[in-house]
Design an enzyme around this catalytic site. Sequence first.
Site, PDB file in Angstrom:
ATOM      1  N   ASP A  98      62.669 -48.983 -25.045  1.00  0.00           N
ATOM      2  CA  ASP A  98      62.873 -49.063 -23.592  1.00  0.00           C
ATOM      3  C   ASP A  98      64.339 -48.754 -23.332  1.00  0.00           C
ATOM      4  OD1 ASP A  98      61.160 -50.885 -21.203  1.00  0.00           O
ATOM      5  OD2 ASP A  98      63.239 -50.262 -20.828  1.00  0.00           O
ATOM      6  N   TYR A 111      55.231 -39.353  -7.724  1.00  0.00           N
ATOM      7  CA  TYR A 111      54.850 -40.304  -8.778  1.00  0.00           C
ATOM      8  C   TYR A 111      53.427 -40.012  -9.249  1.00  0.00           C
ATOM      9  CZ  TYR A 111      53.060 -44.601 -10.886  1.00  0.00           C
ATOM     10  OH  TYR A 111      52.453 -45.492 -11.733  1.00  0.00           O
ATOM     11  N   LYS A 162      52.010 -38.640 -12.970  1.00  0.00           N
ATOM     12  CA  LYS A 162      51.032 -39.337 -13.808  1.00  0.00           C
ATOM     13  C   LYS A 162      49.857 -38.403 -14.145  1.00  0.00           C
ATOM     14  CE  LYS A 162      52.813 -43.066 -14.796  1.00  0.00           C
ATOM     15  NZ  LYS A 162      52.847 -43.620 -16.147  1.00  0.00           N
ATOM     16  N   VAL A 179      53.672 -55.153  -3.419  1.00  0.00           N
ATOM     17  CA  VAL A 179      53.189 -55.999  -2.322  1.00  0.00           C
ATOM     18  C   VAL A 179      52.987 -57.467  -2.726  1.00  0.00           C
ATOM     19  CG1 VAL A 179      50.758 -55.299  -2.621  1.00  0.00           C
ATOM     20  CG2 VAL A 179      51.518 -56.133  -0.422  1.00  0.00           C
TER      21      VAL A 179
HETATM   22  P1  NAD Z   1      58.030 -51.366 -15.216  1.00  0.00           P
HETATM   23  O1  NAD Z   1      59.002 -50.631 -14.358  1.00  0.00           O
HETATM   24  O2  NAD Z   1      58.132 -52.846 -15.283  1.00  0.00           O
HETATM   25  O3  NAD Z   1      58.060 -50.776 -16.702  1.00  0.00           O
HETATM   26  C1  NAD Z   1      58.494 -49.489 -17.014  1.00  0.00           C
HETATM   27  C2  NAD Z   1      59.505 -49.611 -18.146  1.00  0.00           C
HETATM   28  O4  NAD Z   1      59.910 -48.293 -18.547  1.00  0.00           O
HETATM   29  C3  NAD Z   1      60.785 -50.374 -17.750  1.00  0.00           C
HETATM   30  O5  NAD Z   1      61.027 -51.416 -18.666  1.00  0.00           O
HETATM   31  C4  NAD Z   1      61.882 -49.308 -17.820  1.00  0.00           C
HETATM   32  O6  NAD Z   1      63.134 -49.853 -18.244  1.00  0.00           O
HETATM   33  C5  NAD Z   1      61.290 -48.324 -18.811  1.00  0.00           C
HETATM   34  N1  NAD Z   1      61.814 -46.956 -18.644  1.00  0.00           N
HETATM   35  C6  NAD Z   1      62.012 -46.273 -17.496  1.00  0.00           C
HETATM   36  N2  NAD Z   1      62.533 -45.069 -17.765  1.00  0.00           N
HETATM   37  C7  NAD Z   1      62.662 -44.977 -19.109  1.00  0.00           C
HETATM   38  C8  NAD Z   1      63.151 -43.983 -19.992  1.00  0.00           C
HETATM   39  N3  NAD Z   1      63.636 -42.805 -19.528  1.00  0.00           N
HETATM   40  N4  NAD Z   1      63.135 -44.221 -21.315  1.00  0.00           N
HETATM   41  C9  NAD Z   1      62.683 -45.416 -21.811  1.00  0.00           C
HETATM   42  N5  NAD Z   1      62.216 -46.397 -21.017  1.00  0.00           N
HETATM   43  C10 NAD Z   1      62.209 -46.189 -19.684  1.00  0.00           C
HETATM   44  O7  NAD Z   1      56.580 -50.938 -14.713  1.00  0.00           O
HETATM   45  P2  NAD Z   1      55.146 -51.509 -15.126  1.00  0.00           P
HETATM   46  O8  NAD Z   1      54.539 -52.017 -13.871  1.00  0.00           O
HETATM   47  O9  NAD Z   1      55.210 -52.361 -16.320  1.00  0.00           O
HETATM   48  O10 NAD Z   1      54.419 -50.143 -15.475  1.00  0.00           O
HETATM   49  C11 NAD Z   1      54.201 -49.725 -16.819  1.00  0.00           C
HETATM   50  C12 NAD Z   1      53.382 -48.447 -16.809  1.00  0.00           C
HETATM   51  O11 NAD Z   1      52.137 -48.701 -16.158  1.00  0.00           O
HETATM   52  C13 NAD Z   1      54.034 -47.299 -16.063  1.00  0.00           C
HETATM   53  O12 NAD Z   1      53.779 -46.112 -16.763  1.00  0.00           O
HETATM   54  C14 NAD Z   1      53.313 -47.269 -14.727  1.00  0.00           C
HETATM   55  O13 NAD Z   1      53.291 -45.979 -14.176  1.00  0.00           O
HETATM   56  C15 NAD Z   1      51.926 -47.747 -15.141  1.00  0.00           C
HETATM   57  N6  NAD Z   1      51.188 -48.364 -14.039  1.00  0.00           N
HETATM   58  C16 NAD Z   1      51.581 -49.580 -13.554  1.00  0.00           C
HETATM   59  C17 NAD Z   1      50.847 -50.157 -12.527  1.00  0.00           C
HETATM   60  C18 NAD Z   1      51.223 -51.493 -11.925  1.00  0.00           C
HETATM   61  O14 NAD Z   1      50.592 -51.884 -10.945  1.00  0.00           O
HETATM   62  N7  NAD Z   1      52.182 -52.237 -12.471  1.00  0.00           N
HETATM   63  C19 NAD Z   1      49.757 -49.465 -11.960  1.00  0.00           C
HETATM   64  C20 NAD Z   1      49.420 -48.228 -12.489  1.00  0.00           C
HETATM   65  C21 NAD Z   1      50.127 -47.691 -13.535  1.00  0.00           C
END
Ligand code: NAD
Length: 315
Positions: free
Chosen positions: A31, A139, A143, A183
């Site tokens: 990360d 975004y 994806k 939200v």
């Molecule tokens: P989050 O922002 O908490 O986690 C993303 C992590 O990626 C963070 O810890 C960030 O520091 C790290 N990151 C960002 N850019 C980076 C880079 N260039 N190199 C290395 N690390 C990097 O988000 P989350 O909610 O835990 O989401 C995790 C995954 O799940 C994401 O891919 C997101 O698109 C997907 N997702 C999440 C949800 C949701 O509702 N939380 C819904 C659909 C999809």
Amino acid sequence: MQFLITGAAGFLGQGLANRLVQDGHAVRALDDLSTGDPSTLSPDIHFTRGDVNDRPKFWTLLQDVDCVYHLAARVLVPESVLYPRDYDTVNVGGTVTLMEAMRDVGVRRVVFISSGAIYGEQTEQPLREDMRPNPRSPYAVSKLAGEYYVRTIGNLWGIETVCLRVFNAYGPGQQMPPTYTPVIPNFLRHATRNGTIVVNGDGSQTRDYVYKDDVVNAMAAAATAPEANQQIINVGSGIETSVSELARLVKAATGTEPEIVYNPRNAGGVERMCADLTLAKKLLNYQPLVSLKDGLGMTLEQDERLQKQQTQTNA
Ligand code: NAD
């Protein structure tokens, strides 16, 4: 098994990493800490700070790995509208970099965490994986591009791939960026402070809210599910909840009486979202276990406990 998780210091990543270690697996975590916080990761996890576009770093981290979970991403829809190039670089570029490195090292499987956002506005609900995607933000485009790259490169080089389209995940430890707060943490924060809950649009728009532990169960299953190669699979609760109903549930969970105001000038995005879970049930044996009412209660309780611990540590 030996896993690598990208984005492991984030909301979903740390839940998954801790769960896999608890289950007796070896876990490496990557990360860049742009938003993540590694303090809640188990000490048994081997954490490396780094960027998903760093291919040499992947060459090292991927040695002897059986399966990669790719979660690292920029995740804020409104931010992606302002800075699409950043979303392309990290979410698309980072995914291609990882796939190239996996090809170089020879890793068996990748589980790519995609999003329900790729569906956009559809005429039918619930949303099935075979519907034509209709992304409405950079975004969502990033994806969808990630899904195509993962499946195509996987197919060309014999890497097994599973794409999970996660809907609106929530739960304890969810990131609270100062702007664009998701939200549920947003409503909970304002309700617990007896503030004002602002509902975008008229509150009739619906979402599929899925508790973090349910998402972690689906992700854990995806590493070994025998029929899941090359599949795209929804992960949600299968239940459609309007934003007005969510505000009512938040009021009940917190036992407070926050004022609820509607902001008709901000329409609040896609009108309806609800995941069809037929494929997830069939391929991952997935069954969401936590209702929104219970999940909100557990989120409040655990976040409060975590806050107290942090206050004690800082004192
Ligand atoms: P989050 O922002 O908490 O986690 C993303 C992590 O990626 C963070 O810890 C960030 O520091 C790290 N990151 C960002 N850019 C980076 C880079 N260039 N190199 C290395 N690390 C990097 O988000 P989350 O909610 O835990 O989401 C995790 C995954 O799940 C994401 O891919 C997101 O698109 C997907 N997702 C999440 C949800 C949701 O509702 N939380 C819904 C659909 C999809």
